[in-house]
Design an enzyme around this catalytic site. Structure first.
Site, PDB file in Angstrom:
ATOM      1  N   HIS A   1      -0.977  -9.455  -0.876  1.00  0.00           N
ATOM      2  CA  HIS A   1      -0.285  -8.768  -1.974  1.00  0.00           C
ATOM      3  C   HIS A   1       1.065  -8.347  -1.441  1.00  0.00           C
ATOM      4  O   HIS A   1       1.284  -8.389  -0.217  1.00  0.00           O
ATOM      5  CB  HIS A   1      -1.103  -7.550  -2.418  1.00  0.00           C
ATOM      6  CG  HIS A   1      -1.420  -6.613  -1.290  1.00  0.00           C
ATOM      7  ND1 HIS A   1      -0.587  -5.585  -0.919  1.00  0.00           N
ATOM      8  CD2 HIS A   1      -2.455  -6.600  -0.400  1.00  0.00           C
ATOM      9  CE1 HIS A   1      -1.106  -4.957   0.126  1.00  0.00           C
ATOM     10  NE2 HIS A   1      -2.241  -5.563   0.472  1.00  0.00           N
TER      11      HIS A   1
ATOM     12  N   THR B   1       0.789  -1.233   0.000  1.00  0.00           N
ATOM     13  CA  THR B   1       0.000   0.000   0.000  1.00  0.00           C
ATOM     14  C   THR B   1       0.826   1.291   0.000  1.00  0.00           C
ATOM     15  O   THR B   1       0.666   2.137  -0.882  1.00  0.00           O
ATOM     16  CB  THR B   1      -0.941  -0.006   1.220  1.00  0.00           C
ATOM     17  OG1 THR B   1      -1.817  -1.116   1.045  1.00  0.00           O
ATOM     18  CG2 THR B   1      -1.756   1.266   1.324  1.00  0.00           C
TER      19      THR B   1
HETATM   20  P1  AMP Z   1      -1.790  -3.061   3.608  1.00  0.00           P
HETATM   21  O1  AMP Z   1      -1.198  -3.507   4.896  1.00  0.00           O
HETATM   22  O2  AMP Z   1      -0.721  -2.896   2.565  1.00  0.00           O
HETATM   23  O3  AMP Z   1      -2.891  -3.937   3.182  1.00  0.00           O
HETATM   24  O4  AMP Z   1      -2.383  -1.595   3.893  1.00  0.00           O
HETATM   25  C1  AMP Z   1      -3.746  -1.254   3.867  1.00  0.00           C
HETATM   26  C2  AMP Z   1      -4.094  -0.396   5.027  1.00  0.00           C
HETATM   27  O5  AMP Z   1      -3.389   0.836   4.960  1.00  0.00           O
HETATM   28  C3  AMP Z   1      -5.545   0.031   5.062  1.00  0.00           C
HETATM   29  O6  AMP Z   1      -6.362  -0.939   5.659  1.00  0.00           O
HETATM   30  C4  AMP Z   1      -5.508   1.300   5.872  1.00  0.00           C
HETATM   31  O7  AMP Z   1      -5.825   1.088   7.220  1.00  0.00           O
HETATM   32  C5  AMP Z   1      -4.063   1.751   5.793  1.00  0.00           C
HETATM   33  N1  AMP Z   1      -4.022   3.093   5.218  1.00  0.00           N
HETATM   34  C6  AMP Z   1      -4.402   3.466   4.000  1.00  0.00           C
HETATM   35  N2  AMP Z   1      -4.243   4.788   3.807  1.00  0.00           N
HETATM   36  C7  AMP Z   1      -3.762   5.285   4.968  1.00  0.00           C
HETATM   37  C8  AMP Z   1      -3.374   6.579   5.409  1.00  0.00           C
HETATM   38  N3  AMP Z   1      -3.500   7.651   4.636  1.00  0.00           N
HETATM   39  N4  AMP Z   1      -2.903   6.703   6.669  1.00  0.00           N
HETATM   40  C9  AMP Z   1      -2.780   5.623   7.463  1.00  0.00           C
HETATM   41  N5  AMP Z   1      -3.119   4.363   7.108  1.00  0.00           N
HETATM   42  C10 AMP Z   1      -3.606   4.191   5.866  1.00  0.00           C
HETATM   43 ZN    ZN Z   2      -3.149  -1.427  -0.551  1.00  0.00          ZN
HETATM   44 ZN    ZN Z   3      -3.558  -4.917   1.895  1.00  0.00          ZN
END
Ligand code: AMP
Ligand code: ZN
Ligand code: ZN
Length: 398
Positions: free
Chosen positions: A336, A65
């Site tokens: 992912h 992300t």
């Molecule tokens: P991942 O661990 O790669 O799946 O990340 C996804 C998570 O990133 C989402 O569930 C959100 O809680 C977090 N996220 C997305 N955008 C933001 C942001 N601007 N600030 C903090 N956390 C975020």
């Molecule tokens: Zn993501």
């Molecule tokens: Zn994710």
């Protein structure tokens, strides 16, 4: 006289870069390239008919992300923009968790220039209704308006927030806006990319976008807003039987391990990296281990000083773990972060509005090219040090 005033206003706004259409960049986290082909997205289907869509959007490595949102907004690979994972330790051992950047003053790891910074330099108003790093604790590097990230903020409230921003008096109104929804990522992790639940979350996002378009009509801006829907990465099914226990393979070594699942990086706590590499190489099954010297160039993952000396990338659907992660493995259905060339890791790119071609379908687009495309939309020069290339993407514009 009236005509003269209109002409003066037009040329003044040209001079100050305020004549462009509005552009809103929407991120559907983890919305895989094929989710809009399931026959459950009537709004997205009509956006495709009226605009441009790519077969897929190629993320950067690792397909996570924060690295990818940063690549989209800066036009850089990870080893240029410095956001090498969702959280990482810097060379002094300080842990940087990107999900609480609003609580820390240390924004030095953001080596790229976000589009909102480039636009600000050109006197163009910007607003983010969530985007990683848009709420950082350094006012100079934030967009003009921003919201502190709140995971549970109701989705309807976010749509309303965007419409309210577009209702501001003209000279305060942002020309560039972002919007973010986590649903397809959250449901993808919890239920997998082939579940009924993920389809529910896809439908939900589709109907929200319909509400957004209705909002544009209500404020009479429907003909001057470009909407770009992107996702940071895709999603693949994982299984509790497909794992490589790196903790077991490296028994006896004193290692510092970062990340788990599709991707892992390793440092040695006692200067023994060559032996650790040899041990991993001897057990290289369902994963690849690289040093910063032999990692393939297409990963663009070697230059940043914070990247650990060994980089491990699992085969699609497999998970790199230590004993600590066994519980996680048993409760997660999708993930992912794998090699960004796997099609399952690819996201979505759909755009429509006054500046985009109509009914135009193209092949795979690279997410690092979106930043120069956006600069072109505003007629401004991009930051010099980017990896993205306008010539790979600009043909989608009218
Ligand atoms: P991942 O661990 O790669 O799946 O990340 C996804 C998570 O990133 C989402 O569930 C959100 O809680 C977090 N996220 C997305 N955008 C933001 C942001 N601007 N600030 C903090 N956390 C975020
Ligand atoms: Zn993501
Ligand atoms: Zn994710």
């Amino acid at each position: 006289m009236k005509l003269l005033i209109i002409i003066i206003f037009y040329f003044t706004s040209l001079l100050f870069g305020q004549n462009q259409n509005y552009t809103i960049l929407i991120s559907f986290d983890g919305f895989r390239w094929d989710y809009s082909l399931r026959g459950i997205t009537p709004t997205i289907d009509s956006i495709k008919t009226n605009g441009v869509h790519a077969v897929s959007l190629r993320p950067v490595f690792p397909s996570k992300t924060f690295p990818n949102h940063t690549s989209i907004i800066t036009g850089m690979y990870c080893d240029s923009h410095g956001i090498i994972s969702n959280g990482f330790a810097d060379t002094s051992g300080n842990w940087n968790s990107l999900s609480n950047i609003s609580k820390t003053n240390n924004t030095d790891w953001y080596k790229g220039e976000a589009l909102w910074e480039t636009l600000k330099k050109n006197n163009i108003n910007t607003a983010c209704y969530f985007w990683p790093a848009s709420d950082m604790n350094n006012p100079e590097r934030r967009p003009d308006k921003y919201e502190l990230y709140e995971h549970k903020r109701p989705y309807e409230q976010r749509i309303e927030g965007i419409i309210n921003l577009l209702k501001l008096p003209y000279n305060e109104r942002p020309k560039f806006l972002t919007l973010y929804f986590d649903a397809t990522d959250t449901y993808g992790h919890n239920f997998g990319p082939n579940s009924d639940e993920i389809n529910y979350s896809i439908k939900r996002l589709d109907s929200l976008i319909n509400n957004l378009f209705n909002g544009f009509v209500n404020i009479n801006l429907q003909d001057s807003v470009n909407v770009i829907i992107v996702s940071d990465h895709g999603m693949t099914e994982i299984s509790p039987d497909k794992y490589i226990n790196i903790g077991h393979i490296l028994k006896g070594f004193d290692c510092i391990i970062q990340d788990y699942g599709p991707f892992m990086t390793i440092n040695s706590a006692d200067n023994n990296i060559d032996d650790i590499y040899t041990r991993l190489k001897e057990n290289e099954n369902h994963f690849k281990v690289y040093t910063k010297d032999n990692i393939p160039g297409y990963f663009h993952y070697s230059n940043d000083k914070n990247i650990y000396p060994l980089i491990l990338s699992a085969e699609l659907g497999w998970s790199l773990i230590t004993d600590k992660n066994l519980k996680w493995l048993n409760t997660t259905k999708g993930n992912h972060g794998y090699n960004n060339n796997y099609i399952d890791m690819h996201g979505t790119f759909i755009a429509a509005g006054p500046d985009f071609k109509k009914g135009y379908k193209t092949g795979t687009i690279w997410n690092i090219d979106i930043y120069p495309l956006l600069c072109k939309l505003y007629g401004i020069a991009p930051n010099k040090n980017i990896d993205g290339k306008l010539e790979r993407i600009e043909f989608i514009l009218k």
